[in-house]
Design a protein around this motif. Structure first.
Motif, PDB file in Angstrom:
ATOM      1  N   PHE A  66       0.857  -1.184   0.000  1.00 16.22           N
ATOM      2  CA  PHE A  66       0.000   0.000   0.000  1.00 16.22           C
ATOM      3  C   PHE A  66       0.897   1.239   0.000  1.00 16.22           C
ATOM      4  O   PHE A  66       1.374   1.669   1.063  1.00 16.22           O
ATOM      5  CB  PHE A  66      -0.904   0.016   1.235  1.00 16.22           C
ATOM      6  N   VAL A  68       2.074   4.979   0.301  1.00 20.94           N
ATOM      7  CA  VAL A  68       1.577   6.139   1.044  1.00 20.94           C
ATOM      8  C   VAL A  68       2.560   7.284   0.872  1.00 20.94           C
ATOM      9  O   VAL A  68       3.606   7.131   0.236  1.00 20.94           O
ATOM     10  CB  VAL A  68       1.365   5.812   2.542  1.00 20.94           C
ATOM     11  N   LEU A  77      -1.009   4.141  10.078  1.00 22.69           N
ATOM     12  CA  LEU A  77      -1.945   3.248   9.392  1.00 22.69           C
ATOM     13  C   LEU A  77      -1.663   1.790   9.717  1.00 22.69           C
ATOM     14  O   LEU A  77      -2.590   1.006   9.954  1.00 22.69           O
ATOM     15  CB  LEU A  77      -1.855   3.471   7.883  1.00 22.69           C
ATOM     16  N   ARG A 237      -6.564   3.657   4.606  1.00 21.64           N
ATOM     17  CA  ARG A 237      -5.658   4.527   3.854  1.00 21.64           C
ATOM     18  C   ARG A 237      -6.402   5.729   3.281  1.00 21.64           C
ATOM     19  O   ARG A 237      -5.892   6.844   3.288  1.00 21.64           O
ATOM     20  CB  ARG A 237      -4.978   3.736   2.732  1.00 21.64           C
ATOM     21  N   GLN A 242      -4.127   9.161   2.992  1.00 21.02           N
ATOM     22  CA  GLN A 242      -2.861   8.656   2.469  1.00 21.02           C
ATOM     23  C   GLN A 242      -3.038   7.947   1.121  1.00 21.02           C
ATOM     24  O   GLN A 242      -2.098   7.285   0.646  1.00 21.02           O
ATOM     25  CB  GLN A 242      -2.216   7.699   3.473  1.00 21.02           C
TER      26      GLN A 242
END
Length: 361
Positions: A66, A68, A77, A237, A242
């Motif tokens: 993921f 960011v 997160l 997220r 983010q």
């Protein structure tokens, strides 16, 4: 066409932080290559798809990535996805999540941090145990995760076996293990191992994968190593602001760290420059170039940081010529950081400045 005139001195380099360094030229090239045309937004682009493939090859088919914007976002997160609101995180007293994130884990996610004093920034199962209690007690936040940093905020390293010992203890007590990898590439370079060796293979459940300190431009990532431990990250997220719309530009940067081994190459260089600095200082102490007792060291130099002890007056004089930060002014402790673009000439010039200023002490 409007031209932006360069307004800074590109010859200026200091030892305050690897965050001071610019963007690695290979990363700038990757950004240019990723530009042009249209790509689907919010992560459905080809660069993010390729990053997913690369991360799975590095960490295993179960891994999820993921991208960011920053390290604090990644840490907050990751920890939020590991536990409910009543959860608590056990961390070192020097952990970035405790000392340098403005209370974000606690203010943004309502997580409690239980911090443990450590002499070298490293936790052990025995140290974790000092805060690992109170499950089922409604009066105490529930310890549900342990967070470690590799390399630590004090520049020290966890070996794969040390990480595994903490992971085994955490899992045996129902806790997950998070690794803050702001300088994870420096750790891999120093250990001479793959990232996988001291993360997923050592029992880490979720990783904050650093990039900014290793030549990227505002690109970090969360790598979920054990999906069974994590819940709702895809939603969190977005909620925590983010989620990048033009994610291809984050993913393209992160790809450069893996492909062509840029991450390891850059980190290995930064580590080598710190070793050169430490060796040069020790050499001057040994040959009498520095006055006896004028300089000491508070931590081992295992990656790209040198922690030194000297008088505040001397530190202030040196800082007038080369920028760096105090770490603990009461102790006379300073931190000197090296980056991917630190040169041997930078090191040798700084050694000369230290010699000149300590001779005046």
């Amino acid at each position: 066409m409007i031209s932006v005139t360069r307004i800074h001195d590109t010859s200026f380099r200091g030892f305050a932080s690897d965050n001071y360094a610019g963007v690695h030229p290979e990363v700038l090239a990757a950004l240019a290559d990723a530009n042009g045309g249209h790509q689907i937004s919010y992560g459905e682009d080809q660069y993010t798809a390729r990053l997913t493939e690369v991360v799975k090859a590095e960490f295993g088919e179960q891994a999820e990535v993921f991208p960011v914007f920053n390290g604090t976002g990644a840490n907050v997160l990751a920890l939020t996805a590991l536990m409910p609101r009543w959860g608590a995180v056990i961390a070192s007293g020097t952990a970035h999540i405790h000392t340098d994130e403005g209370g974000a884990p606690e203010r943004v996610s309502s997580l409690k941090l239980f911090t443990v004093p450590t002499p070298d920034g490293k936790l052990t199962p025995e140290l974790v145990a000092t805060e690992a209690f109170g499950w089922g007690d409604e009066h105490r936040a529930q310890p549900l995760a342990v967070s470690i940093t590799n390399t630590t905020e004090l520049g020290t390293l966890y070996t794969p076996d040390e990480v595994r010992a903490i992971a085994d203890y955490a899992h045996a007590h129902g806790m997950a293990l998070h690794l803050d990898g702001a300088r994870v590439w420096n750790a891999a370079a120093a250990l001479g191992t793959s990232l996988r060796a001291f993360t997923v293979d050592a029992g880490v459940d979720i990783l904050s994968l650093g990039g900014t300190k290793n030549g990227l431009l505002g690109a970090e990532a969360i790598v979920v190593l054990n999906p069974r431990r994590v819940e709702g990250l895809v939603y969190l997220r977005k909620m925590y602001m983010q989620l990048a719309s033009k994610m291809r530009f984050l993913s393209a940067q992160l790809l450069t760290l893996f492909e062509g081994e840029l991450g390891i190459r850059s980190a290995r260089h930064a580590n080598a420059m710190a070793a050169r600095l430490r060796s040069g200082l020790e050499g001057m102490l040994a040959d009498g170039s520095l006055p006896a007792g004028s300089l000491g060291f508070s931590q081992t130099t295992q990656a790209n940081a040198v922690f030194a002890l000297l008088s505040n007056d001397a530190a202030d004089r040196i800082r007038e010529r080369v920028r760096f930060y105090d770490w603990d002014r009461a102790r006379g402790e300073v931190r000197w950081m090296c980056a991917f673009d630190t040169t041997e000439a930078d090191i040798d010039g700084f050694l000369q400045i230290v010699r000149e200023e300590l001779a005046r002490s």
